[in-house]
Design a protein around this motif. Structure first.
Motif, PDB file in Angstrom:
ATOM      1  N   GLU A  71       0.828  -1.201   0.000  1.00  7.33           N
ATOM      2  CA  GLU A  71       0.000   0.000   0.000  1.00  7.33           C
ATOM      3  C   GLU A  71       0.867   1.258   0.000  1.00  7.33           C
ATOM      4  OE1 GLU A  71      -3.195   2.712   0.169  1.00  7.33           O
ATOM      5  OE2 GLU A  71      -3.017   0.645  -0.532  1.00  7.33           O
ATOM      6  N   LEU A  72       1.950   1.229   0.766  1.00  8.43           N
ATOM      7  CA  LEU A  72       2.874   2.365   0.783  1.00  8.43           C
ATOM      8  C   LEU A  72       3.450   2.599  -0.612  1.00  8.43           C
ATOM      9  CD1 LEU A  72       4.569   4.494   2.298  1.00  8.43           C
ATOM     10  CD2 LEU A  72       6.233   2.670   2.795  1.00  8.43           C
ATOM     11  N   GLU A  73       3.873   1.528  -1.272  1.00 11.45           N
ATOM     12  CA  GLU A  73       4.446   1.670  -2.609  1.00 11.45           C
ATOM     13  C   GLU A  73       3.395   2.156  -3.609  1.00 11.45           C
ATOM     14  OE1 GLU A  73       7.304   2.046  -5.296  1.00 11.45           O
ATOM     15  OE2 GLU A  73       7.564   1.586  -3.166  1.00 11.45           O
ATOM     16  N   HIS A  74       2.159   1.669  -3.462  1.00  9.97           N
ATOM     17  CA  HIS A  74       1.078   2.124  -4.347  1.00  9.97           C
ATOM     18  C   HIS A  74       0.849   3.622  -4.200  1.00  9.97           C
ATOM     19  CE1 HIS A  74      -2.806   2.408  -6.340  1.00  9.97           C
ATOM     20  NE2 HIS A  74      -3.307   2.949  -5.228  1.00  9.97           N
ATOM     21  N   ARG A  75       0.824   4.124  -2.962  1.00  4.26           N
ATOM     22  CA  ARG A  75       0.607   5.558  -2.751  1.00  4.26           C
ATOM     23  C   ARG A  75       1.768   6.379  -3.294  1.00  4.26           C
ATOM     24  NH1 ARG A  75      -2.820   7.053   2.610  1.00  4.26           N
ATOM     25  NH2 ARG A  75      -4.128   5.180   2.723  1.00  4.26           N
ATOM     26  N   ARG A  76       2.971   5.860  -3.168  1.00  2.00           N
ATOM     27  CA  ARG A  76       4.119   6.576  -3.724  1.00  2.00           C
ATOM     28  C   ARG A  76       4.007   6.713  -5.235  1.00  2.00           C
ATOM     29  NH1 ARG A  76       9.055   3.521  -0.520  1.00  2.00           N
ATOM     30  NH2 ARG A  76       9.154   4.895   1.319  1.00  2.00           N
ATOM     31  N   ARG A  77       3.601   5.631  -5.896  1.00  2.00           N
ATOM     32  CA  ARG A  77       3.503   5.673  -7.357  1.00  2.00           C
ATOM     33  C   ARG A  77       2.333   6.529  -7.818  1.00  2.00           C
ATOM     34  NH1 ARG A  77       4.332  -0.007  -6.893  1.00  2.00           N
ATOM     35  NH2 ARG A  77       2.103  -0.279  -7.312  1.00  2.00           N
ATOM     36  N   ALA A  78       1.265   6.587  -7.019  1.00  2.00           N
ATOM     37  CA  ALA A  78       0.045   7.272  -7.443  1.00  2.00           C
ATOM     38  C   ALA A  78       0.094   8.783  -7.229  1.00  2.00           C
ATOM     39  CB  ALA A  78      -1.166   6.689  -6.700  1.00  2.00           C
ATOM     40  N   THR A  79       0.916   9.263  -6.312  1.00  2.00           N
ATOM     41  CA  THR A  79       0.887  10.681  -5.979  1.00  2.00           C
ATOM     42  C   THR A  79       1.739  11.525  -6.917  1.00  2.00           C
ATOM     43  OG1 THR A  79       1.299  12.313  -4.236  1.00  2.00           O
ATOM     44  CG2 THR A  79       2.766  10.418  -4.310  1.00  2.00           C
ATOM     45  N   VAL A  80       1.225  12.696  -7.261  1.00  2.00           N
ATOM     46  CA  VAL A  80       1.977  13.621  -8.117  1.00  2.00           C
ATOM     47  C   VAL A  80       3.207  14.157  -7.395  1.00  2.00           C
ATOM     48  CG1 VAL A  80       1.809  15.817  -9.376  1.00  2.00           C
ATOM     49  CG2 VAL A  80      -0.133  14.252  -9.342  1.00  2.00           C
ATOM     50  N   ILE A  81       3.156  14.219  -6.068  1.00  2.00           N
ATOM     51  CA  ILE A  81       4.281  14.785  -5.319  1.00  2.00           C
ATOM     52  C   ILE A  81       5.549  13.956  -5.529  1.00  2.00           C
ATOM     53  CG2 ILE A  81       4.101  13.598  -3.079  1.00  2.00           C
ATOM     54  CD1 ILE A  81       4.315  16.386  -1.768  1.00  2.00           C
ATOM     55  N   GLY A  82       5.367  12.688  -5.891  1.00  3.49           N
ATOM     56  CA  GLY A  82       6.533  11.860  -6.168  1.00  3.49           C
ATOM     57  C   GLY A  82       7.340  12.361  -7.358  1.00  3.49           C
ATOM     58  N   GLU A  83       6.684  13.100  -8.278  1.00  2.00           N
ATOM     59  CA  GLU A  83       7.379  13.623  -9.454  1.00  2.00           C
ATOM     60  C   GLU A  83       8.391  14.710  -9.098  1.00  2.00           C
ATOM     61  OE1 GLU A  83       4.522  14.931 -12.305  1.00  2.00           O
ATOM     62  OE2 GLU A  83       3.308  13.099 -12.160  1.00  2.00           O
ATOM     63  N   VAL A  84       8.243  15.323  -7.919  1.00  2.00           N
ATOM     64  CA  VAL A  84       9.152  16.406  -7.527  1.00  2.00           C
ATOM     65  C   VAL A  84       9.972  16.031  -6.295  1.00  2.00           C
ATOM     66  CG1 VAL A  84       7.833  18.257  -8.594  1.00  2.00           C
ATOM     67  CG2 VAL A  84       7.237  17.516  -6.277  1.00  2.00           C
ATOM     68  N   MET A  85      10.065  14.739  -6.012  1.00  2.00           N
ATOM     69  CA  MET A  85      10.847  14.317  -4.855  1.00  2.00           C
ATOM     70  C   MET A  85      12.312  14.722  -4.991  1.00  2.00           C
ATOM     71  SD  MET A  85       9.796  13.134  -2.042  1.00  2.00           S
ATOM     72  CE  MET A  85      11.330  12.391  -1.496  1.00  2.00           C
ATOM     73  N   ARG A  86      12.838  14.702  -6.221  1.00  2.00           N
ATOM     74  CA  ARG A  86      14.240  15.094  -6.402  1.00  2.00           C
ATOM     75  C   ARG A  86      14.435  16.554  -5.994  1.00  2.00           C
ATOM     76  NH1 ARG A  86      17.154  13.682 -11.980  1.00  2.00           N
ATOM     77  NH2 ARG A  86      16.675  11.619 -11.113  1.00  2.00           N
ATOM     78  N   THR A  87      13.481  17.411  -6.326  1.00  2.00           N
ATOM     79  CA  THR A  87      13.564  18.825  -5.941  1.00  2.00           C
ATOM     80  C   THR A  87      13.461  18.981  -4.424  1.00  2.00           C
ATOM     81  OG1 THR A  87      12.635  19.566  -8.043  1.00  2.00           O
ATOM     82  CG2 THR A  87      12.447  21.083  -6.175  1.00  2.00           C
TER      83      THR A  87
END
Length: 437
Positions: A71-87
């Protein structure tokens, strides 16, 4: 000292031991129902009052049932915030590590999705359940930067005994919301936490700056997707003779023909191909495009007027306005500012001038330019429902306001004088309806 408010700048100038002692005295007085030696900051006081109404145990421990790994991995993949984690990571992790702190990123439900930073502090964080998969909303963990930023919808710093739960008094934290620039939706919270000894009043400004940088990156990505949609839609629109516009999945306009251009067409939550009623355009035919939709208003005269509006403010972090009439119904999520403005207009059926709205919302009647700009945005998705000169709901519209069960929970993020005054009233019905003849 009794009439002063204990702010972060003042805390930073104090000896650490003196500051912590004073914070403990303030908290103890509030919990005992006594007048504190100095007033807590308004955002902290409001949070403490919410905790007291919930019957939250100030001497309990912070705990949470962790998300399962899948479930944790699913939420990571589904959230847009993951796209800016590098920033987010590039702006905060190295600084957090060097200052004996950690960076935490949550989803809109307050679940910790990522954490990085000082290894020793992360081990200590496990002891308070500040770990991946844990919930850090106010109703699970009490007053804390993540949960209180979610409730208040703005950046928040919480230090030492400002935390409602005693277990967190050795911690300091600063958190800021990250919003999706395409639709204003809350994506999550970015937070920096560490031992109370690592407190610095500038931490909140740093966290907020990095959150805004992440939003700017998302905004630029969105601009590029709209440009791609425009390149696809432009040749199609050139062959059409009627009115039509191409919009992305969030309603942002890429191209238009036969009608005045708009920046964004508000779309209902459930939107797809077929015949769809939109308040601003009436009945439309919707067809899919690569990366968006082709919307063609039907040439059947002006849109039918709506006759009922439901302004739902009953939930703590999500507010909506629902419009319905003979042609159909439509629901729009509201930004915090638009929720304030519509609430004020529902409160004053006779209408408000721009200066009166500026005083109601900002406490400053001179901020009419800001009010007019915001009301222009609101009227884009409430065409036929809102009138102006003065601003008001149209005479034929029946307006219903759904309130939270307790007045103090009305738009908890808001510092608008008109809202603050309502929150301080001794009691109200859960819902209130205003009918128009």
């Amino acid at each position: 000292m009794r009439n002063t408010v204990l702010d972060m700048t003042r805390l930073a100038t104090m000896d650490a031991e003196h500051a912590n002692r004073l914070l403990h005295q303030v908290r103890a007085a509030i919990l005992a129902g006594r007048r504190p030696p100095v007033a807590p900051r308004p955002v902290i006081d409001a949070s403490w009052q919410r905790m007291l109404r919930l019957g939250f145990d100030p001497d309990g421990r912070t705990s949470s049932e962790l998300l399962q790994p899948d479930e944790l991995e699913h939420r990571r993949r589904a959230t847009v915030i993951g796209e800016v984690m590098r920033t987010l990571s590039g702006g905060l992790t190295e600084i957090a590590d060097a200052s004996l702190q950690i960076m935490v990123v949550t989803d809109p439900q307050g679940r910790v999705l990522w954490r990085e930073g000082n290894a020793g502090v992360m081990r200590r964080a496990n002891g308070i359940c500040l770990e991946e998969g844990a919930a850090w909303t106010e109703d699970t963990t009490g007053t804390n930067a993540i949960g209180t930023a979610l409730a208040a919808r703005r950046p928040v710093q919480v230090h030492s005994a400002e935390h409602f739960v005693h277990t967190l008094h050795n911690w300091t934290c600063a958190a800021a919301p990250v919003h999706d620039p395409r639709d204003g939706r809350l994506l999550g919270i970015v937070d920096v936490s560490g031992p109370a000894s690592s407190f610095h009043p500038a931490t909140l400004a740093l966290v907020n700056s990095v959150a805004r940088l992440a939003e700017a990156e998302l905004r630029e990505r969105h601009r590029r997707t709209v440009e791609r949609l425009r390149s696809v839609a432009a040749p199609i629109l050139c062959r059409l003779t009627g009115r039509a516009l191409a919009v992305d999945p969030h309603g942002w306009t890429a191209a238009v023909t036969g009608m005045a251009p708009v920046d964004r067409l508000p779309l209902p939550k459930t939107f797809g191909a077929g015949r769809v009623w939109l308040p601003s355009l009436g009945m439309c035919t919707v067809e899919p495009l690569p990366g968006g939709w082709l919307v063609s208003p039907e040439e059947s005269g002006p849109p039918e007027a709506a006759n009922r509006v439901v302004l739902d403010l009953s939930r703590p972090r999500r507010w909506t306005v629902a419009v319905s009439g003979a042609a159909g119904s439509w629901t729009q999520e509201l930004s915090p500012r638009h929720a304030e403005l519509l609430y004020v207009l529902a409160k004053y059926p006779q209408g408000r001038s721009a200066a009166e709205l500026a005083a109601d919302v900002f406490g400053d009647p001179t901020r009419t330019v800001t009010v007019r700009a915001e009301m222009s945005r609101v009227r884009r998705y409430l065409a036929g429902v809102l009138a102006h000169r003065p601003y008001r709901f149209s005479e034929e519209v029946r307006v219903e306001v759904l309130r939270p069960s307790h007045p103090s929970d009305l738009l908890p993020h808001s510092s608008a004088p008109a809202v603050v005054g309502e929150r301080q009233m001794p009691g109200q019905d859960v819902s209130a309806e205003r009918r128009r003849s």
